[in-house]
Design a protein around this motif. Sequence first.
Motif, PDB file in Angstrom:
ATOM      1  N   VAL A  26       0.865  -1.176   0.000  1.00  0.00           N
ATOM      2  CA  VAL A  26       0.000   0.000   0.000  1.00  0.00           C
ATOM      3  C   VAL A  26       0.906   1.232   0.000  1.00  0.00           C
ATOM      4  O   VAL A  26       1.818   1.328   0.826  1.00  0.00           O
ATOM      5  CB  VAL A  26      -0.922   0.017   1.237  1.00  0.00           C
ATOM      6  CG1 VAL A  26      -1.776   1.272   1.276  1.00  0.00           C
ATOM      7  CG2 VAL A  26      -1.805  -1.231   1.258  1.00  0.00           C
ATOM      8  N   SER A  27       0.653   2.142  -0.902  1.00  0.00           N
ATOM      9  CA  SER A  27       1.495   3.339  -0.997  1.00  0.00           C
ATOM     10  C   SER A  27       1.396   4.160   0.283  1.00  0.00           C
ATOM     11  O   SER A  27       0.383   4.118   0.994  1.00  0.00           O
ATOM     12  CB  SER A  27       1.088   4.187  -2.194  1.00  0.00           C
ATOM     13  OG  SER A  27      -0.203   4.717  -1.986  1.00  0.00           O
ATOM     14  N   ALA A  28       2.436   4.918   0.584  1.00  0.00           N
ATOM     15  CA  ALA A  28       2.490   5.722   1.806  1.00  0.00           C
ATOM     16  C   ALA A  28       1.291   6.668   1.902  1.00  0.00           C
ATOM     17  O   ALA A  28       0.711   6.833   2.974  1.00  0.00           O
ATOM     18  CB  ALA A  28       3.798   6.501   1.861  1.00  0.00           C
ATOM     19  N   ASP A  30      -1.688   6.244   0.768  1.00  0.00           N
ATOM     20  CA  ASP A  30      -2.957   5.527   0.955  1.00  0.00           C
ATOM     21  C   ASP A  30      -3.050   4.776   2.280  1.00  0.00           C
ATOM     22  O   ASP A  30      -4.123   4.304   2.643  1.00  0.00           O
ATOM     23  CB  ASP A  30      -3.163   4.525  -0.189  1.00  0.00           C
ATOM     24  CG  ASP A  30      -3.409   5.213  -1.516  1.00  0.00           C
ATOM     25  OD1 ASP A  30      -3.889   6.367  -1.510  1.00  0.00           O
ATOM     26  OD2 ASP A  30      -3.123   4.592  -2.555  1.00  0.00           O
ATOM     27  N   ARG A  31      -1.949   4.648   3.000  1.00  0.00           N
ATOM     28  CA  ARG A  31      -1.932   3.805   4.197  1.00  0.00           C
ATOM     29  C   ARG A  31      -2.960   4.202   5.246  1.00  0.00           C
ATOM     30  O   ARG A  31      -3.648   3.352   5.804  1.00  0.00           O
ATOM     31  CB  ARG A  31      -0.539   3.786   4.820  1.00  0.00           C
ATOM     32  CG  ARG A  31       0.394   2.917   4.040  1.00  0.00           C
ATOM     33  CD  ARG A  31       1.740   2.761   4.695  1.00  0.00           C
ATOM     34  NE  ARG A  31       2.623   2.128   3.723  1.00  0.00           N
ATOM     35  CZ  ARG A  31       3.865   2.448   3.533  1.00  0.00           C
ATOM     36  NH1 ARG A  31       4.437   3.364   4.278  1.00  0.00           N
ATOM     37  NH2 ARG A  31       4.578   1.828   2.620  1.00  0.00           N
ATOM     38  N   GLU A  32      -3.067   5.487   5.524  1.00  0.00           N
ATOM     39  CA  GLU A  32      -3.986   5.929   6.572  1.00  0.00           C
ATOM     40  C   GLU A  32      -5.439   5.571   6.230  1.00  0.00           C
ATOM     41  O   GLU A  32      -6.167   5.051   7.068  1.00  0.00           O
ATOM     42  CB  GLU A  32      -3.840   7.435   6.781  1.00  0.00           C
ATOM     43  CG  GLU A  32      -4.531   7.923   8.033  1.00  0.00           C
ATOM     44  CD  GLU A  32      -4.235   9.387   8.307  1.00  0.00           C
ATOM     45  OE1 GLU A  32      -5.201  10.123   8.591  1.00  0.00           O
ATOM     46  OE2 GLU A  32      -3.061   9.793   8.225  1.00  0.00           O
ATOM     47  N   VAL A  34      -6.503   3.243   4.095  1.00  0.00           N
ATOM     48  CA  VAL A  34      -6.651   1.789   4.051  1.00  0.00           C
ATOM     49  C   VAL A  34      -6.739   1.239   5.473  1.00  0.00           C
ATOM     50  O   VAL A  34      -7.590   0.394   5.781  1.00  0.00           O
ATOM     51  CB  VAL A  34      -5.486   1.130   3.273  1.00  0.00           C
ATOM     52  CG1 VAL A  34      -5.493  -0.376   3.441  1.00  0.00           C
ATOM     53  CG2 VAL A  34      -5.567   1.502   1.801  1.00  0.00           C
ATOM     54  N   GLU A  35      -5.883   1.723   6.359  1.00  0.00           N
ATOM     55  CA  GLU A  35      -5.925   1.263   7.756  1.00  0.00           C
ATOM     56  C   GLU A  35      -7.282   1.561   8.384  1.00  0.00           C
ATOM     57  O   GLU A  35      -7.859   0.722   9.060  1.00  0.00           O
ATOM     58  CB  GLU A  35      -4.818   1.931   8.562  1.00  0.00           C
ATOM     59  CG  GLU A  35      -4.801   1.475  10.011  1.00  0.00           C
ATOM     60  CD  GLU A  35      -3.698   2.111  10.836  1.00  0.00           C
ATOM     61  OE1 GLU A  35      -3.595   1.782  12.016  1.00  0.00           O
ATOM     62  OE2 GLU A  35      -2.942   2.946  10.292  1.00  0.00           O
TER      63      GLU A  35
END
Length: 86
Positions: A26-28, A30-32, A34-35
């Motif tokens: 997951v790209s940096a 998009d991480r937040e 997605v989490e």
Amino acid sequence: MTNLVQWVYRYVFDRFQFHMTLTGPVSAEDRESVEKRLKDHFEPLLEEDFHVDAITLCEQESPDADFVATSRFEFRQMELEGANER
């Protein structure tokens, strides 16, 4: 590193922690989000008890291949001696 060389996976035996692979990288940026979406979906499930009745081992021939179940180990419920005695 020894586990990685010997078993082709770092986290075996006492270093193993239960996990489920849910996505690829997951790209940096998009991480937040997605989490948050994963927590919103799965966190309520973690509040419930669940029963594990088997472990299935899977193999993946290459990073882009599907996982294939290779072995399944079902747990047997064992009656403990004297468990029903009060």
